[in-house]
Scaffold this motif. Structure first.
Motif, PDB file in Angstrom:
ATOM      1  N   SER A   1       0.808  -1.219   0.000  1.00 30.01           N
ATOM      2  CA  SER A   1       0.000   0.000   0.000  1.00 30.01           C
ATOM      3  C   SER A   1       0.842   1.270   0.000  1.00 30.01           C
ATOM      4  O   SER A   1       0.344   2.356  -0.264  1.00 30.01           O
ATOM      5  CB  SER A   1      -0.954   0.016   1.203  1.00 30.01           C
ATOM      6  OG  SER A   1      -0.246   0.171   2.416  1.00 30.01           O
ATOM      7  N   TYR A  55      -4.507   9.315  -2.784  1.00 32.15           N
ATOM      8  CA  TYR A  55      -5.386   8.270  -2.235  1.00 32.15           C
ATOM      9  C   TYR A  55      -4.799   7.717  -0.934  1.00 32.15           C
ATOM     10  O   TYR A  55      -4.876   6.525  -0.661  1.00 32.15           O
ATOM     11  CB  TYR A  55      -5.558   7.147  -3.253  1.00 32.15           C
ATOM     12  CG  TYR A  55      -6.157   7.608  -4.562  1.00 32.15           C
ATOM     13  CD1 TYR A  55      -7.541   7.718  -4.718  1.00 32.15           C
ATOM     14  CD2 TYR A  55      -5.334   7.959  -5.638  1.00 32.15           C
ATOM     15  CE1 TYR A  55      -8.088   8.158  -5.904  1.00 32.15           C
ATOM     16  CE2 TYR A  55      -5.878   8.406  -6.840  1.00 32.15           C
ATOM     17  CZ  TYR A  55      -7.255   8.496  -6.967  1.00 32.15           C
ATOM     18  OH  TYR A  55      -7.795   8.932  -8.149  1.00 32.15           O
ATOM     19  N   LEU A 103      -6.314   5.156   1.488  1.00 29.36           N
ATOM     20  CA  LEU A 103      -6.337   3.727   1.165  1.00 29.36           C
ATOM     21  C   LEU A 103      -5.088   2.994   1.639  1.00 29.36           C
ATOM     22  O   LEU A 103      -4.998   1.771   1.540  1.00 29.36           O
ATOM     23  CB  LEU A 103      -6.480   3.529  -0.355  1.00 29.36           C
ATOM     24  CG  LEU A 103      -7.782   4.029  -0.987  1.00 29.36           C
ATOM     25  CD1 LEU A 103      -7.720   3.857  -2.498  1.00 29.36           C
ATOM     26  CD2 LEU A 103      -8.975   3.272  -0.407  1.00 29.36           C
TER      27      LEU A 103
END
Length: 518
Positions: free
Chosen positions: A476, A483, A486
């Motif tokens: 991630s 983003y 997320l």
């Protein structure tokens, strides 16, 4: 070799030759695959326990742990504190389970439980874990010997790797276990000797080390807050429990040793012996790191060479001396922790003793790598070649396959070690990689032995969900800043915890849901 005196070189050479001769000795009766992989079940429990201890106490511990303690505190020792609980689960449930199956591979039962895909998935995870482990250990030992000899890290990996391959191929698991017994004793004595040499040369002795350690919070086990985004006490404890549960319950290195014991009782005894030796031994390596920190706080001029080396490596070949000096002045202990112990050995340990300590570090590397090579070859033979290519092979063909696979995995381990050159912390990179690869197979294994009603479909669905979660947890950081919501907020050590629980709980939930609808 430009730094080591002849006496030290002779001691190291004698040690390497002795390890090869052990392989030659056991090769005389190593004439069957059962002997190569199980030692015919004739190894005493105490020897197996020392062998498992030696596998745990790798060069990652010998070099990485003092580096972590030097650059930080004793937070990583919580990993060792978690071992007794994992050992209790292993000795009560895992050892009897594997002894009752009689299967030398830890993963054969997964096919019986869920199908061929489950066995293959676990095998792939295991082999990737082994390559990561062997690579990090090859890297660690070459980092030390480069500082001592001046040879390139690649050359050092090749020489040590060839010696390990020879005695592992010739002697099989019996040679691995008995060399690890010697290596376990040797590396422990080496650590004791290092502590003694630091304390003797330290102005103010033990009391001064303790005072500096307390002043700079070097004895802390980490924050007790329930914060899973940092390496708190609880994060390392959870990581340690799950990774040790994976080691004792799913790692072929350890499961294979259960079969070398003469009885289930002896196998269980070996697990506990490993724990009771490893916990205080690992503490000693944290003590070494703190002692080194205090020593160089009192003698800061003696560490300047290490800081300059670390700065030069960061800036590259094009940097000038002023740039290097400026960066070196800003570096923190955590930035060069892994280089401190090799530096102390080069500059402060007298002739003769340094050969013994280098041999101890070599033994730390060789024991884990040889074990990983033998276990990987066994898994490849049992779970890949015989399963997918040719099930009925002769004893001679099987022995040839085991020998070739041992060599191949040894070479692959070296390649992984070369790829790791330049990482900041040996221990950090190993913990991160092992957490990624181990989380999936442990969750699947626990689902198989705890959730009796879970079948092939439930396990497959749970594993897919688990893999997706592990991928997200691991990658991630690649998500764009836009983003950021997320991204994985958890600490990297939580990967194995979340991955394991995701697979187990998802599988159990689907099973329960399915049973209600029937």
């Amino acid at each position: 070799m430009k730094n080591l005196p002849l006496l030290d070189l002779a001691i190291i050479a004698i040690y390497l030759v002795a390890m090869v001769l052990v392989g030659v000795y056991f090769s005389r009766r190593n004439n069957s695959s059962d002997q190569f992989t199980k030692a015919s079940g004739l190894i005493p429990g105490w020897a197996i326990g020392l062998s498992i201890y030696a596998t745990f106490l790798s060069s990652n511990t010998f070099l990485g742990v003092p580096g972590k303690a030097f650059g930080g505190n004793w937070n990583a020792f919580v990993f060792s504190i978690s071992m007794p609980l994992a050992a209790w689960v292993a000795s009560k449930y895992f050892v009897p389970f594997y002894r009752s199956t009689g299967e030398v591979s830890a993963y054969t039962n997964l096919e019986k439980r869920f199908g061929a895909w489950a066995r293959t998935y676990a095998v792939v995870c295991f082999l990737l874990t082994q390559l990561a482990r062997m690579g990090s250990i090859f890297f660690g030992i070459s980092l030390t010997l480069q500082a001592l000899t001046g040879y390139s890290m690649e050359t050092i990996m090749l020489v040590t790797g060839i010696c390990i391959i020879i005695y592992t191929v010739m002697g099989g698991i019996e040679a691995v276990i008995w060399t690890e017994v010697v290596q376990g004793v040797l590396k422990t004595l080496g650590a004791v000797l290092i502590v003694y040499l630091i304390v003797v040369d330290m102005p103010g002795g033990v009391s001064k080390i303790i005072a500096i350690g307390q002043q700079d919070d070097k004895f802390s086990l980490g924050s007790l807050s329930l914060d899973f985004t940092q390496a708190t006490f609880w994060v390392v404890l959870l990581y340690g429990f799950f990774i040790n549960l994976n080691n004792f319950g799913m790692d072929q290195n350890y499961v294979q040793r259960y079969h070398t014991a003469s009885s289930e009782k002896e196998a269980a005894k070996s697990v506990w012996l490993c724990v009771w030796i490893y916990v205080p031994a690992s503490l000693m390596f944290f003590i070494i790191g703190t002692c080194l920190y205090a020593y160089y706080q009192v003698n800061p001029e003696l560490i300047e060479a290490v800081k300059l080396q670390a700065a030069a490596e960061r800036l590259g070949l094009n940097a000038n001396s002023i740039e290097i000096k400026n960066l070196a002045a800003s570096l923190q202990p955590a930035d060069y922790g892994d280089k401190v112990m090799p530096h102390f050995m080069v500059t402060m340990i007298p002739t003769g003793l340094i050969g013994l300590i280098v041999s101890a570090i070599l033994s730390a590397a060789m024991s884990t790598i040889s074990s990983g090579m033998n276990a990987s070859a066994t898994v490849f033979s049992e779970d890949i070649y015989k399963r997918y290519f040719k099930a009925n092979i002769s004893e001679k063909q099987n022995m040839k396959l085991l020998h070739i696979a041992t060599v191949v995995f040894g070479l692959l381990g070296m390649i992984c070690g070369i790829a790791m050159i330049g990482v900041k912390s040996i221990l950090d990179i190993w913990w991160q990689l092992s957490g990624i690869f181990a989380g999936g197979m442990l969750g699947l294994f626990l689902l198989g032995i705890i959730s009796k009603k879970s079948g092939n479909m439930e396990a497959f669905a749970a594993t897919i969900v688990g893999i997706l979660v592990i991928i997200w947890l691991s990658l991630s950081n690649l998500i764009p800043v836009d983003y950021a919501y997320l991204k994985n907020p958890l600490h990297a050590n939580m990967t194995i915890v979340v991955g394991t629980l995701t697979i187990y709980l998802t599988g159990a939930f689907i099973t329960r849901l399915k049973s209600k609808n029937i």
